[in-house]
Every structure is written in structure tokens, then in C-alpha cells.
Design a protein around this motif. Structure first.
Motif, mmCIF file in Angstrom:
data_model
loop_
_atom_site.group_PDB
_atom_site.id
_atom_site.type_symbol
_atom_site.label_atom_id
_atom_site.label_comp_id
_atom_site.label_asym_id
_atom_site.label_seq_id
_atom_site.Cartn_x
_atom_site.Cartn_y
_atom_site.Cartn_z
ATOM 1 N N GLN A 20 0.797 -1.222 0.000
ATOM 2 C CA GLN A 20 0.000 0.000 0.000
ATOM 3 C C GLN A 20 0.831 1.275 0.000
ATOM 4 O O GLN A 20 0.280 2.374 0.035
ATOM 5 N N SER B 147 -12.290 1.988 2.514
ATOM 6 C CA SER B 147 -12.344 1.218 3.766
ATOM 7 C C SER B 147 -11.866 -0.219 3.552
ATOM 8 O O SER B 147 -11.657 -0.666 2.419
ATOM 9 N N SER B 148 -11.724 -0.952 4.648
ATOM 10 C CA SER B 148 -11.311 -2.364 4.544
ATOM 11 C C SER B 148 -12.396 -3.182 3.840
ATOM 12 O O SER B 148 -12.098 -4.145 3.121
ATOM 13 N N ASP B 149 -13.663 -2.809 4.003
ATOM 14 C CA ASP B 149 -14.757 -3.490 3.297
ATOM 15 C C ASP B 149 -14.640 -3.272 1.789
ATOM 16 O O ASP B 149 -14.851 -4.192 0.997
ATOM 17 N N ASP B 150 -14.303 -2.040 1.413
ATOM 18 C CA ASP B 150 -14.130 -1.725 -0.017
ATOM 19 C C ASP B 150 -12.990 -2.554 -0.612
ATOM 20 O O ASP B 150 -13.097 -3.090 -1.720
ATOM 21 N N ILE B 151 -11.903 -2.629 0.142
ATOM 22 C CA ILE B 151 -10.730 -3.395 -0.321
ATOM 23 C C ILE B 151 -11.094 -4.867 -0.490
ATOM 24 O O ILE B 151 -10.673 -5.515 -1.441
ATOM 25 N N ALA B 152 -11.929 -5.376 0.414
ATOM 26 C CA ALA B 152 -12.372 -6.779 0.328
ATOM 27 C C ALA B 152 -13.155 -7.026 -0.961
ATOM 28 O O ALA B 152 -12.992 -8.062 -1.613
ATOM 29 N N LYS C 132 -10.630 -7.012 -3.781
ATOM 30 C CA LYS C 132 -9.834 -8.246 -3.739
ATOM 31 C C LYS C 132 -10.618 -9.441 -4.281
ATOM 32 O O LYS C 132 -10.053 -10.296 -4.968
#
Length: 199
Positions: free
Chosen positions: A115, A164-169, A172
Motif C-alpha cells: 500500500q 475502507s477495509s470493506d471496499d478493499i475486500a 480483492k
């Protein structure tokens, strides 16, 4: 809660491409049009060459698919059905499209894995690992220019609304599904060198 990322706005995510009986041709093409539009988020006309190349290859595959949707329902069947023909237009289109998708996927995978890495580095390293060996001396400088024109990482992720981490998930999952399809297609080309002979 996840926001509406770029990957929510595409017509079809790679996550939703049926691969149970082979890679569904129509669904794969729909999802791949989302990759072409993703390059708009890189915000440089230098990427037009990449987009035009991908669009041209999508068209070749779609033309073949539409000539007989039942026989060409999966990428695997499409390749097998075209194998005996002298001019294998859709096969060549898919070969180059997969190369372009591999370039894109590897760049995005690098970006997600580190990152701190700027997109210019991610895309340049990916180009060197994927497309560069297939490009002649006239095409390489065009791609080098595009790599240098990448936006700052922060601006790109803001544009595709991955914060956010949800967006990254979500990103991915999209990327992992794309990588699986690339691996499937590459395996077919390895198993059937005759499909791409002379290309």
C-alpha cells in the motif's frame, strides 16, 4: 459498511461469471468491459491504446460468440470450435485479451499487496513481467508513456471509491475471480499449443 465502489457499478463482476462448466463467454465479456472502463479512472489519454486494444479483442470474441451462442457458450468451447479454422480471429483476440488482463491484474495485485507503492511502479513492474516480451520496439514506448501517466495512488483509490477495509475486500474478491479466469485460459493455451500456433 462498504460504500459503492467502482466494482459495484460494473455491469458484471468477475465474481459473478459462471465458471462451473467452463468460463461463460458472454458473462466474461460483460465483466471485461468493466476493466476497460476502469482505465478511465487512471485519467490519462495515454491508456487509450490499452482500452482500444482490449475493445478490439472483445469485439473479435463477441462476433464469434454471436455467430453461434450455443456452441461458443464457454471460452473453452469457443477455442475448441475455432481450432480447425485457418484464421482463428477470436482465439487470437482472446490470447491478447488475456495478456492485457494479466497485465492489469498483476498491477492491481501489486498495488493491493504494497500500500506504499505508487501506481506508476505497480503498472511498470507488471508491464515488464507480462506484456513487454510480446511487444515490438514501436509499441513499448507507447506503454512506457502510459505507465508514467498513472495518477497518484491516493487519487486513483478515491476515484474508484475504495477507501475502507470493506471496499478493499470487494476489490480483492473481484481481482481474485479475474486471476482465476486468467489462470484457466492460460492453462488451456498451455494444454493446446495448436490453438495459438503462429500467433
Amino acid at each position: 459498511m462498504a460504500s459503492t465502489t467502482y466494482f459495484h457499478t460494473v455491469t458484471r463482476s468477475y465474481v459473478d461469471v459462471d465458471t462451473s462448466k467452463g468460463v461463460d463467454t458472454a458473462q466474461f465479456l460483460d465483466a471485461t468491459e468493466g476493466v476497460v472502463k476502469l482505465f478511465d479512472s487512471l485519467g490519462s489519454s495515454a491508456f487509450t491504446v490499452v482500452q482500444n486494444d482490449m475493445n478490439g479483442n472483445i469485439k473479435k470474441i463477441r462476433t464469434r460468440y454471436l455467430s453461434n451462442p450455443t456452441a461458443n457458450d464457454t471460452l473453452e468451447n469457443l477455442l475448441a470450435n475455432e481450432a480447425h479454422e485457418k484464421k482463428r480471429v477470436a482465439t487470437e483476440g482472446l490470447l491478447w485479451l488475456i495478456r492485457g488482463l494479466d497485465f492489469t491484474a498483476q498491477a492491481l495485485r501489486r498495488s493491493l499487496s504494497d500500500q506504499t507503492e505508487e501506481l506508476t511502479i505497480s503498472f511498470t513492474k507488471s508491464y515488464e513481467a507480462t506484456l513487454k516480451k510480446f511487444h515490438g520496439i514501436l509499441v513499448r514506448p507507447v506503454f512506457s508513456l502510459a505507465m508514467k501517466a498513472c495518477p497518484y495512488r491516493k487519487d486513483f483509490y478515491e476515484k474508484i471509491n475504495v477507501q475502507s477495509s470493506d471496499d478493499i475486500a470487494v476489490m480483492k474478491a473481484w481481482l481474485a475471480a479475474l486471476e482465476a479466469i486468467i489462470a484457466t485460459a492460460q492453462a488451456v493455451f498451455v494444454a493446446h499449443p495448436e490453438y495459438i500456433k503462429g500467433m
